[in-house]
Scaffold this active site. Sequence first.
Site, short mmCIF file in Angstrom:
data_model
loop_
_atom_site.label_atom_id
_atom_site.label_comp_id
_atom_site.label_asym_id
_atom_site.label_seq_id
_atom_site.Cartn_x
_atom_site.Cartn_y
_atom_site.Cartn_z
CG HIS A 49 1.97 1.17 -2.33
ND1 HIS A 49 2.38 1.17 -3.63
CD2 HIS A 49 1.61 2.45 -2.04
CE1 HIS A 49 2.28 2.40 -4.13
NE2 HIS A 49 1.81 3.20 -3.18
CG HIS B 163 -0.59 -4.41 -6.32
ND1 HIS B 163 0.44 -4.86 -7.10
CD2 HIS B 163 -0.26 -3.16 -5.92
CE1 HIS B 163 1.37 -3.90 -7.17
NE2 HIS B 163 0.97 -2.86 -6.47
CG ASP C 78 0.40 -8.81 -7.56
OD1 ASP C 78 0.88 -9.88 -7.98
OD2 ASP C 78 -0.27 -8.03 -8.25
#
Length: 495
Positions: free
Chosen positions: A324, A367, A371
């Site tokens: 994302h 996350h 990350d």
Amino acid sequence: MSTPPRIKLSPPPPPSSSTTRSRRKKKKISEWTPLEVGDYLAQKSHHPEIVSKMTREHLIDGRALLLLTEADLRDVIGVRLLGPLKNLTHDITTLKRSAPTTSDLRRHHRRRSTPTTTSTSDSSLTSSSSPSPSSSCEEDIKPDPVDPLVDSFHHRPQLRSTVHARNLQPEVFKALVAMFYLFVVTWITALVMVIVHDRVPDMEKYPPLPDLFLDHVPHIPWAFEMCEVTGTILLILWFGVLFFHKHRFILIRRFFALCGTVFLLRCVTMLITSLSVPGAHLKCNPRPYGDWMSRLYNAYLIWKGAGMSIQGVRTCGDYMFSGHTVALTMLNFFVTEYTTRRLYFIHTFSWLLNTFGIFFILAAHEHYSIDVFIAFYIASRLFLYYHTLANNQALMQRDSKRTKVWFPLFSYFESGIDGIVPNSYEWPITLKRIKKGFKIVSLALEKKFGGEFFVSKSSSLGFFRTKVNAFIGPIRERSFVGMGRFSNSKEKKNK
């Protein structure tokens, strides 16, 4: 062997500085005499001993002055002090840059050939009497329009206010290749996400790792959906840029190539190490699949939903690094790069969407912070490196073989680009393009059925009807025969 006697010059009677300066202005720099070189250096306030040694002992004239280097001044002339050495080198470099090159000469003749309303005598008076906007030290360096020596020896780079590419071609086929590349990478990513979900660590045995951000920010349940909403808005902005941009096919292939490369790298990082689940609210358990067909079906479901939770896709184990964040960052960088700087509100809005999208990812505890950080760093650096190489083809041409080995996609996609792609916009639906598409369709029909389609308004309609009737006639007859059989059977049934 006896050393040759040193040549001693008797100094000529010094003329007035104004006379020497006016005489020097009328000459090319390469035609200066040692006396005029000495006058120029004296005006720059250099030490008289250095000036005398250059002009009287070494006979430095204008041609030799343009070829001097810092090593010559230090080793031959004997300028040992760092301050005078650097000042003298700077003044000689400025003198070289003030002389015109061959391209300046062409522009000069082009300006001379354009008609003007001012007479020749008036323009010459204006150019000689108007003061120069530069300082008094550089006022005496008046470059002559013809000086080929400087163009051959001082090798200054051609500085342009704009280094936009010329003769840009759409190259639709390359855009299709990039689209196919991204299509294959997305399928590989979906399959890898299925595999890593099977390898997710047990939550009871491996609790969430310590994280500086997640430990101090409470979990927000609706944050991840808001992240995907911000990504959807950025995607709509990017579609708008592509719709109006003149070089949309170049933008499309760059976007597909970069996104495909980053997500392919993400497949490797997901497979290498399986991190524990970052949040206790996530229900992640391995799903043992029976065979590879079921894995492919689940990969298809992930691919169809684009890996988004608002599409009903829920996966675990794909943590390093955040997909994302990659999507948000790529969309933000492409929107800001290919819109003009005057649209600062779009740039600000795009960066706000990117920033809040990253915050929503972390607030949803989907996350780890590492990350998100790694994803933003890789996406932004790859975007900047790609465009730096594409905008400066000299960097790629210095070692083209190595570039083709290490960057094969870049070498193929950017082979026809020789500069920065300008941000030019247009309305894509024009009458010319409609006519072009109409012509392509007519040529396809001509190749399919033979004959000439749409040649003239009077004969094209009848000819087109003839071809259509010849193609549809047998189908119509079969349908009529079938209808007749159906009606006869119906009559018999009624009787």
